[in-house]
Design an enzyme around this catalytic site. Structure first.
Site, PDB file in Angstrom:
ATOM      1  N   ASP A 202      34.809  40.060  39.470  1.00 46.81           N
ATOM      2  CA  ASP A 202      34.415  40.875  38.776  1.00 46.81           C
ATOM      3  C   ASP A 202      34.656  40.132  37.353  1.00 46.81           C
ATOM      4  O   ASP A 202      34.388  40.816  35.884  1.00 46.81           O
ATOM      5  CB  ASP A 202      35.175  42.102  38.613  1.00 46.81           C
ATOM      6  N   SER A 203      35.021  39.112  36.993  1.00 45.45           N
ATOM      7  CA  SER A 203      35.266  38.477  35.886  1.00 45.45           C
ATOM      8  C   SER A 203      33.082  38.453  35.162  1.00 45.45           C
ATOM      9  O   SER A 203      33.566  37.720  33.723  1.00 45.45           O
ATOM     10  CB  SER A 203      36.047  37.398  36.279  1.00 45.45           C
TER      11      SER A 203
ATOM     12  N   ASP B 113      34.593  40.638  44.328  1.00 46.51           N
ATOM     13  CA  ASP B 113      34.816  41.477  44.058  1.00 46.51           C
ATOM     14  C   ASP B 113      34.795  43.156  44.161  1.00 46.51           C
ATOM     15  O   ASP B 113      33.713  43.412  43.409  1.00 46.51           O
ATOM     16  CB  ASP B 113      35.376  41.231  42.513  1.00 46.51           C
TER      17      ASP B 113
ATOM     18  N   LYS C 147      37.403  41.088  48.151  1.00 38.59           N
ATOM     19  CA  LYS C 147      38.443  40.921  47.193  1.00 38.59           C
ATOM     20  C   LYS C 147      38.683  42.254  46.823  1.00 38.59           C
ATOM     21  O   LYS C 147      37.991  42.525  45.929  1.00 38.59           O
ATOM     22  CB  LYS C 147      38.451  39.396  46.309  1.00 38.59           C
TER      23      LYS C 147
ATOM     24  N   GLU D 208      42.715  43.912  44.305  1.00 36.52           N
ATOM     25  CA  GLU D 208      43.783  43.785  43.782  1.00 36.52           C
ATOM     26  C   GLU D 208      44.736  44.558  44.296  1.00 36.52           C
ATOM     27  O   GLU D 208      44.417  45.860  44.558  1.00 36.52           O
ATOM     28  CB  GLU D 208      43.436  43.540  42.003  1.00 36.52           C
TER      29      GLU D 208
ATOM     30  N   GLU E  90      47.718  35.075  41.020  1.00 36.52           N
ATOM     31  CA  GLU E  90      47.347  34.420  39.129  1.00 36.52           C
ATOM     32  C   GLU E  90      48.444  34.374  38.507  1.00 36.52           C
ATOM     33  O   GLU E  90      48.809  35.436  38.403  1.00 36.52           O
ATOM     34  CB  GLU E  90      45.867  35.313  38.832  1.00 36.52           C
TER      35      GLU E  90
END
Length: 359
Positions: A113-114, A152, A182, A184, A251
């Site tokens: 999602d970056s 993501d 993925k 978070e 991270e």
């Protein structure tokens, strides 16, 4: 050596474009074309087709003399982890960047999602939607054939309800053609991870600095700097492993903490700003290639400055257009000599008719 299909196409082009061969059958021309070198064969008809092969220095999918590369799977990654081989991961957000990752022989590919920031120009990652992510996943899947592909799950697509999370995760597999998702979070996301895994979808965890929770974290800040915070990260990692994650991204945490988490887990860790003691590493492609224009994370090594290279190339193009140097002869399409003569005669006759009308 040309294939039969290419030979027939080239022969057809030769028969149409070369006066000496015009009217000859394809069967009569094919032997000459097939015995010619590619350069000689191509010269039979200048640029009959509207494209040319890609640059010769583009990396091949299989190195010269090497074995064909196998598709990376979860089993591949598990085997790499067992024998202590480092796992490589890179981000991609479209067809060209996916090709780069594939040609680099990276083990895993993340549609992160970056991309909200580095590809779409948003201020953070929280604004990107499921549909936008799926759009990029589809493009990536067309370019990458060998790495294990992970997507993501964007902010708001999994936090509220495990059922919603499963439904959205399934879209990334069915529509986005990804192989895993993925998300978070730590122990608070264990039930959600468990539900997605139970649905048959592999999950990559993500702890430490979690950009989707940037407001709560107070910005891009290193996590786990105190012993108490480090213990919370350890608990999160163990909870995600128990919930069924096949690996965990760690991270922006101190290297000793990341190394310890890696040692106590039975699944791989993928570090980003977490030192060299993790099972593997991931970087955002635009960061490591010098493309992103706003900042360079401290943990990122820049392997190239493509922003400067690209800008220089675009400026050269603009200058050549202004000077009339582009397009050159090799960038234009030819016309058979007899047809060009007919065209010029037609134009001349048309001009003469216009002149007589005005007289």
């Amino acid at each position: 050596m040309y294939s039969v299909t290419i030979a027939h196409r080239t022969a057809s082009a030769a028969a149409r474009c070369t006066p000496a061969l015009r009217g000859a059958s394809v069967a009569a021309v094919v032997p000459a074309i097939r015995s010619a070198t590619p350069t000689a064969a191509a010269s039979v008809c200048l640029r009959h087709y509207s494209s040319r092969p890609p640059t010769a220095d583009a990396p091949a999918a299989t190195p010269a003399g090497g074995k064909p590369r196998k598709k990376v799977t979860l089993q591949t990654l598990a085997a790499m982890h067992r024998r202590g081989e480092k796992i490589t991961m890179l981000t991609a957000h479209d067809y060209p960047t996916a090709l780069f990752v594939d040609r680099a022989h990276a083990d895993t590919l993340l549609v992160g999602d970056s991309l909200a920031m580095v590809a779409l120009g948003m201020d953070s990652t929280v604004g990107v939607t499921v549909d936008e992510m799926l759009h990029h996943c589809k493009a990536v899947a067309r370019g990458a054939k060998h790495p294990f592909m992970v997507a993501d799950m964007p902010f708001g697509s999994y936090e509220a309800d495990p059922k919603l999370a499963v439904a959205n995760a399934a879209r990334f597999i069915k529509e986005g053609r990804m192989e895993a998702v993925k998300l978070e979070g730590g122990a608070d996301m264990a039930d959600t991870v468990r539900a997605i895994v139970r649905a048959g979808i592999p999950v990559l965890g993500h702890i430490g600095l979690t950009p989707q929770r940037l407001a709560m974290l107070g910005g891009f800040r290193v996590q786990g700097k105190s012993a108490a915070q480090a213990q919370l990260l350890i608990d999160d990692a163990l909870a995600l492993q128990a919930a069924g994650c096949f690996a965990i991204v760690i991270e922006a945490i101190p290297a000793p903490v990341a190394a310890h988490i890696t040692q106590i887990l039975q699944i791989p860790t993928i570090g980003i700003g977490a030192g060299a003691g993790t099972s593997g590493q991931v970087l955002v492609q635009q960061d490591m290639l010098g493309i992103f224009d706003r900042f360079v994370p401290k943990f990122c090594k820049q392997y190239a400055n493509l922003s400067a290279v690209t800008t220089e190339a675009l400026r050269a193009y603009c200058a050549e257009v202004k000077a009339g140097a582009f397009p050159a002869q090799e960038h234009t399409y030819p016309m058979p000599a007899d047809e060009q003569a007919k065209f010029e005669a037609m134009v001349a006759a048309h001009a003469a008719g216009k002149k007589s009308e005005s007289a």
